[in-house]
Design an enzyme around this catalytic site. Sequence first.
Site, PDB file in Angstrom:
ATOM      1  CG  ASP A  24      -1.757   1.113   1.339  1.00 16.39           C
ATOM      2  OD1 ASP A  24      -2.889   1.141   0.462  1.00 16.39           O
ATOM      3  OD2 ASP A  24      -1.834   1.955   2.169  1.00 16.39           O
ATOM      4  CD  GLU A  69      16.455 -14.394   3.941  1.00 18.77           C
ATOM      5  OE1 GLU A  69      15.712 -14.908   5.018  1.00 18.77           O
ATOM      6  OE2 GLU A  69      17.085 -13.214   4.144  1.00 18.77           O
TER       7      GLU A  69
HETATM    8  C1  NOJ Z   1      -4.480   3.123  -1.051  1.00 15.91           C
HETATM    9  C2  NOJ Z   1      -5.625   2.206  -0.702  1.00 15.91           C
HETATM   10  O1  NOJ Z   1      -5.727   1.552  -1.983  1.00 15.91           O
HETATM   11  C3  NOJ Z   1      -6.693   2.991  -0.196  1.00 15.91           C
HETATM   12  O2  NOJ Z   1      -8.060   2.331  -0.094  1.00 15.91           O
HETATM   13  C4  NOJ Z   1      -6.109   3.421   1.073  1.00 15.91           C
HETATM   14  O3  NOJ Z   1      -7.415   4.470   1.390  1.00 15.91           O
HETATM   15  C5  NOJ Z   1      -4.896   4.393   0.912  1.00 15.91           C
HETATM   16  N1  NOJ Z   1      -4.043   3.499   0.548  1.00 15.91           N
HETATM   17  C6  NOJ Z   1      -4.551   4.794   2.325  1.00 15.91           C
HETATM   18  O4  NOJ Z   1      -3.993   3.575   3.152  1.00 15.91           O
END
Ligand code: NOJ
Length: 546
Positions: A204, A256
């Site tokens: 993310d 790994e």
């Molecule tokens: C990207 C994610 O896809 C989204 O849903 C989220 O709100 C933001 N990152 C923050 O983590």
Amino acid sequence: MSPTSPWWRSAVIYQVYIRSFADGNGDGVGDIAGIRSRLPYLKSLGVDALWINPWYKSPMADHGYDVADYREIDPLFGTVAEAEQLIEEAHEHGIRIIPDIVPNHTSDQHAWFQAALAAGPGSPERGRYIFRPGRGPDGDQPPNDWDSRFGGPAWTRVPDGEWYLHLFTPQQPDLNWQHPEVHAEFESVLRFWFSRGVDGFRIDVAHGLVKDPDLPDLPPLPAPADGQPRPHTDHPFWDRDEVHDIYRAWRKLADEYPGDRSFVAEAWTDTPERLAAYVREDGLHTAFNFDFLMSSWDPKDLRTVIDDTLAMLGNVGAPATWVLSNHDVMRHPNRYGRTAARRWLANESYVPEGPLDLQLGTRRARAAALLMLSLPGGAYVYQGEELGLPEVEDLPESVLQDPVWERSGHTERGRDGCRVPIPWSGQAAPYGFSPDNASAEPWLPQPADWAERSAEAQTGDEASMLQLYRSALSLRREHPALGDGGMTWLDTPAGVLAFRREPGFVCLLNLSTEPYRLPDHTSILLTSEPVDDGRLAPDQAAWLAV
Ligand code: NOJ
């Protein structure tokens, strides 16, 4: 595709937005039990892996993207033991599992953040996050002018007077990736899940982890010229070069483990060159190709995106990924069904605009699926895309839950419209999403006319979106030309895109307003709609054996 090519170079990965996929325990929220019960469906759909949105313990301020404990599953979704069972059963079905990892920020309920609040200014506990004194004589102004991605300032003040940074909601404090303990902790979390058998991670906000240590105000940015990629500037928090050091270490760690574990980056970059930097040989394996998702329904735009993607990723030896939808953007039948069918911008506001022609959008979505699934590389299918689900644009304001709605002062409705629970079967809500004896209704209401869109209703209906995806995915598995590899454009009139892949495969997409006669072929493998008199109608695609 070469038989020795690792799986992630050509995988079709199905995105499970866990809250909305399938509810096993009847509380109105999807869960691990629900995913396990639908593995046969996913197997028969023909996908290679599941990316599962965050399932960790979370107060759910941003539906799981605010993690309180990375080694626990939230009780809404199940337990670690159930996650282990899911991994095992998915593997028995030949399906890999890729959870989401959220390294840019934690929840404000994470033990580290609670300790930081308790320990006070200057403490080592605060050093794992980004705390600063405020500006102005009383320190009551935020330390700089950064805005949160969901609206409002990116800083919140705590009772002792310091401010902390959160690029998203105040419940998602940003970690300090200049701190060695942050590196060590995430490496340990990766090991925790790798040793439980996960096949990789979706990272993310992969482009946001490292901030300029001086935390300067934002530099003035040139407004993006319409449709043109903006050149990269030395941005204080997005896509900084230092972020790649983190991923080089993660790559070594993944290597790994046996079995080709792999990462996919959610990295929003200004140009394809900047994206390619994430997937160099010693870095991550793949990255989402949002340029494809953002492209307008226009032959020139699409072709440019395809060419630039393949060229830039080819330079670093990485495979492309192709994505049409996910849980953060308006579903593509609604994007393509707007007369403008214009380019989408990164950080697009979630306000629908212009009249919608859903029939047109769906026709284009069918054609787009054949394009996406025949381009070289891997592809992502967002749950419900294979059912042709539209964005639910008319959810009542009283049910909206995305933090974007509140944070924008009710000017943006947010992303709930693409997160409505999946219709599986039956004539009325919850359409098999929850069991018959469920104690609660689905967490977002499903439209009254979704019976015909359910997986059950579409199964066996050759004209349905579900059958189109099943046929395409099954051909893709069998055909040696599809998946990883190369492609060559064929000469066609402006408005028609056509490319060849070896051995003996051609994909055509008619983006013009005139029918187009199919070139010579030995057989028609698949078309997005029935072909009339050997001519491909506007907004139609075909796969040919040649
Ligand atoms: C990207 C994610 O896809 C989204 O849903 C989220 O709100 C933001 N990152 C923050 O983590």
